[in-house]
Motif scaffolding. Structure first.
Motif, mmCIF file in Angstrom:
data_model
loop_
_atom_site.group_PDB
_atom_site.id
_atom_site.type_symbol
_atom_site.label_atom_id
_atom_site.label_comp_id
_atom_site.label_asym_id
_atom_site.label_seq_id
_atom_site.Cartn_x
_atom_site.Cartn_y
_atom_site.Cartn_z
ATOM 1 N N MET A 114 39.340 1.436 16.602
ATOM 2 C CA MET A 114 40.380 2.703 15.802
ATOM 3 C C MET A 114 40.257 2.703 14.796
ATOM 4 N N ARG A 115 40.612 2.158 13.152
ATOM 5 C CA ARG A 115 40.835 3.061 11.948
ATOM 6 C C ARG A 115 39.470 2.628 11.114
ATOM 7 N N LYS A 116 39.438 2.472 9.954
ATOM 8 C CA LYS A 116 38.223 2.614 9.195
ATOM 9 C C LYS A 116 38.101 2.927 8.238
ATOM 10 N N THR A 117 38.815 2.580 7.030
ATOM 11 C CA THR A 117 39.498 2.152 5.797
ATOM 12 C C THR A 117 40.800 2.354 5.625
ATOM 13 N N LEU A 118 41.853 1.763 4.864
ATOM 14 C CA LEU A 118 42.853 1.333 4.535
ATOM 15 C C LEU A 118 43.237 2.411 3.513
ATOM 16 N N ALA A 119 45.142 2.699 3.865
ATOM 17 C CA ALA A 119 45.152 3.762 3.553
ATOM 18 C C ALA A 119 45.678 3.394 2.323
ATOM 19 N N ALA A 120 45.822 4.511 1.370
ATOM 20 C CA ALA A 120 46.138 4.825 0.349
ATOM 21 C C ALA A 120 48.077 5.175 -0.121
ATOM 22 N N THR A 121 49.261 4.664 -0.605
ATOM 23 C CA THR A 121 50.453 5.153 -0.977
ATOM 24 C C THR A 121 51.064 6.430 -0.601
ATOM 25 N N LEU A 122 51.485 6.643 0.308
ATOM 26 C CA LEU A 122 51.744 8.019 0.684
ATOM 27 C C LEU A 122 52.996 8.818 -0.319
ATOM 28 N N ASN B 189 38.715 -5.477 17.441
ATOM 29 C CA ASN B 189 38.593 -4.267 16.903
ATOM 30 C C ASN B 189 38.521 -3.214 18.467
ATOM 31 N N HIS B 190 39.129 -2.440 18.725
ATOM 32 C CA HIS B 190 39.053 -1.542 19.506
ATOM 33 C C HIS B 190 40.195 -1.783 20.723
ATOM 34 N N ASN B 191 40.512 -2.195 20.457
ATOM 35 C CA ASN B 191 42.193 -2.464 21.558
ATOM 36 C C ASN B 191 42.497 -1.969 22.535
ATOM 37 N N SER B 192 43.160 -0.344 21.739
ATOM 38 C CA SER B 192 43.152 0.652 22.213
ATOM 39 C C SER B 192 44.904 0.573 22.731
ATOM 40 N N GLY B 193 45.076 0.642 23.466
ATOM 41 C CA GLY B 193 46.748 0.265 23.781
ATOM 42 C C GLY B 193 47.864 1.236 23.794
ATOM 43 N N ASN B 194 47.106 2.532 24.754
ATOM 44 C CA ASN B 194 48.398 3.926 25.004
ATOM 45 C C ASN B 194 48.347 3.825 26.349
ATOM 46 N N LEU B 195 49.728 3.880 26.420
ATOM 47 C CA LEU B 195 49.911 3.888 28.016
ATOM 48 C C LEU B 195 51.259 5.791 28.158
ATOM 49 N N THR B 196 51.151 5.759 29.596
ATOM 50 C CA THR B 196 52.004 6.590 29.889
ATOM 51 C C THR B 196 51.896 6.934 31.162
ATOM 52 N N PHE B 197 52.912 7.277 32.193
ATOM 53 C CA PHE B 197 53.152 7.897 33.732
ATOM 54 C C PHE B 197 52.807 8.879 33.623
ATOM 55 N N GLY B 198 51.653 9.223 34.737
ATOM 56 C CA GLY B 198 51.586 10.536 35.744
ATOM 57 C C GLY B 198 53.002 10.679 35.885
ATOM 58 N N PRO B 199 52.317 11.936 36.575
ATOM 59 C CA PRO B 199 52.755 12.934 37.348
ATOM 60 C C PRO B 199 52.993 12.851 38.438
ATOM 61 N N VAL C 176 41.714 1.052 27.296
ATOM 62 C CA VAL C 176 41.406 0.287 26.891
ATOM 63 C C VAL C 176 39.991 0.758 26.266
ATOM 64 N N GLY C 177 40.076 -0.128 25.040
ATOM 65 C CA GLY C 177 39.106 -0.058 24.349
ATOM 66 C C GLY C 177 37.417 -1.054 24.713
ATOM 67 N N ASP C 178 36.224 -0.988 24.206
ATOM 68 C CA ASP C 178 35.291 -1.116 24.364
ATOM 69 C C ASP C 178 34.930 -2.421 24.392
ATOM 70 N N LEU D 49 34.178 5.027 27.528
ATOM 71 C CA LEU D 49 35.506 5.647 26.296
ATOM 72 C C LEU D 49 35.102 4.013 25.457
ATOM 73 N N ARG D 50 35.245 4.575 23.869
ATOM 74 C CA ARG D 50 35.020 3.795 23.236
ATOM 75 C C ARG D 50 35.858 3.035 23.075
ATOM 76 N N ASN D 51 37.593 3.396 22.739
ATOM 77 C CA ASN D 51 38.411 3.305 21.675
ATOM 78 C C ASN D 51 39.450 5.002 21.953
ATOM 79 N N PRO D 52 39.917 4.938 23.185
ATOM 80 C CA PRO D 52 40.946 6.248 23.093
ATOM 81 C C PRO D 52 42.328 5.227 22.264
ATOM 82 N N TRP D 53 42.064 6.854 21.680
ATOM 83 C CA TRP D 53 43.667 6.834 20.080
ATOM 84 C C TRP D 53 44.401 8.237 20.538
#
Length: 389
Positions: free
Chosen positions: A1-9, A150-160, A168-170, A228-232
């Motif tokens: 999913m991500r490659k570095t850790l975030a700084a303070t917003l 890593n690369h769990n992905s995890g998005n869900l959606t219902f189609g029409p 699902v990631g790789d 697909l590698r890691n759909p996000w």
């Protein structure tokens, strides 16, 4: 999913250089503290309640009033053995059944340890309390082995079509070392399509008869598309019928795809619109790849975050465009259905690191078609007209 850790917003003061297209992002729900927000969804029940997913295992209900300081805890599975590595594991996805208002069903995607795996479950709300998930109603539909964290992905959606689509990631690490993304018998590296309203023999879900690999030897019948590698970030645009998907790259390119039935999107033979330089073996003869509709590379970004199609009224020229951003730089792009892309917001254009830093992790379309963006390092933002536009 991500490659570095975030700084303070840090939230910036208005600056002309930040808003070249008249677009700004304004922090909202400021009275509520979020911890690692990862996804959000509005149920199809007309209540305009926003269900916000925290990666640690909670789902919060936020009322329509964005000035509120109150929220309800809809679900809490933070006590489960979900996270071995906090960066990409945890509670990752949420989708509501199209008939949620009648049946109270919803679906979650979360990781689990010992052994590592991804779980897609169906749950219901309590019949007398639609603001609370009934954990005892859980029905595990599918469990997918994950070799790495890593690369769990995890998005869900219902189609029409009423079917549930699952990304699902790789399987993780790097270079697709297990070669799972091009293995049609394995569910990793794919978009899956299942029927949650039926059950095929031996399964907790139904296999739609028109899935592309049904009755194909050596092919998993759940697969709708692969490579697909890691759909996000996905959005099935019910108006145009286009299934949009953002796929995180590795070394050079981030990509946006139109997902088609039976399509192969190239990873790990390809990264974006180029040959993947690490992989030296050629693809099998006759294997055809679907090219991305949009790509960007370094230094514009390092990790793509999709994405929703915009149907609001504030920015008429963006209607029908897929909006997405980059977790590493915070820049925002818009791509139309023909694949014409433009950067519509350049995060921190002035170069001052204290001026506007957010790390988009999910885009959400509100009931009025306007856009909310979750920042993984805390907070939620609404897309608004720049005060200087």
């Amino acid at each position: 999913m991500r490659k570095t850790l975030a700084a303070t917003l840090l939230l910036a003061l208005p600056c002309q250089g930040l808003f070249p297209n008249g677009i700004s992002f304004e922090k909202t729900y400021t009275g509520i503290q979020f911890t690692l927000p990862i996804a959000a969804a509005y149920p199809p029940d007309g209540t305009n309640r926003l269900f916000l997913v925290e990666q640690g295992g909670r789902i919060l209900i936020l009322p329509e009033d964005r000035n509120t300081t109150s929220y309800k805890v809809f679900l809490d599975i933070s006590g489960r053995d979900m996270i071995g590595h906090a960066f990409e594991e945890g509670l990752l996805g949420l989708a509501f059944h199209p008939k949620f208002n009648e049946n109270g069903k919803f679906y979650i995607y979360y990781s689990h340890q010992h052994p590592k795996r991804s779980i897609i479950s169906e749950m219901r709300v309590f019949g007398n309390n639609p603001d609370r998930a009934n954990l005892s109603s859980e029905r595990k539909l599918l469990e997918i082995p994950q070799p790495f964290w890593n690369h769990n992905s995890g998005n869900l959606t219902f189609g029409p079509d009423g079917k549930l689509y699952i990304t699902v990631g790789d399987g993780g690490k790097k270079d697709d070392i297990r070669r799972l993304a091009q293995n049609p018998f394995i569910l990793n590296g794919s978009v899956l399509r299942i029927d949650v309203d039926s059950q095929s023999e031996g399964l907790q879900y139904g296999i739609p008869e028109d899935n592309p690999f049904v009755n194909e030897e050596g092919m998993a019948p759940e697969i709708w598309a692969m490579g697909l590698r890691n759909p996000w970030g996905i959005d099935y645009d019910h108006q145009s019928g286009i299934f949009w998907l953002a796929d995180v790259g590795q070394n050079k390119k981030e990509e946006v795809n139109h997902i088609r039935k039976g399509g192969n999107y190239g990873w790990s033979y390809r990264e974006g619109d180029e040959k993947f330089e690490i992989r030296t073996d050629p693809p099998p003869d006759g294997l055809q790849f679907v090219e991305p509709v949009a790509v960007y590379g370094r230094p514009e970004g390092t990790s793509i975050t999709g994405g929703v199609v915009y149907y609001g009224k504030t920015f008429p020229t963006l209607r029908g465009h897929f909006l997405y951003g980059d977790w590493g730089t915070g820049h925002i792009w818009a791509t139309d259905k023909e694949g014409t892309s433009k950067m519509v917001f350049r995060n921190n254009e002035t170069g001052n690191p204290k001026q506007f830093i957010f790390k988009p992790v999910a885009f959400v379309s509100a009931p009025d078609g306007e856009i909310l963006v979750l920042s993984w390092n805390g907070g939620m933002f609404q897309m608004v007209k720049s005060p200087l536009s």
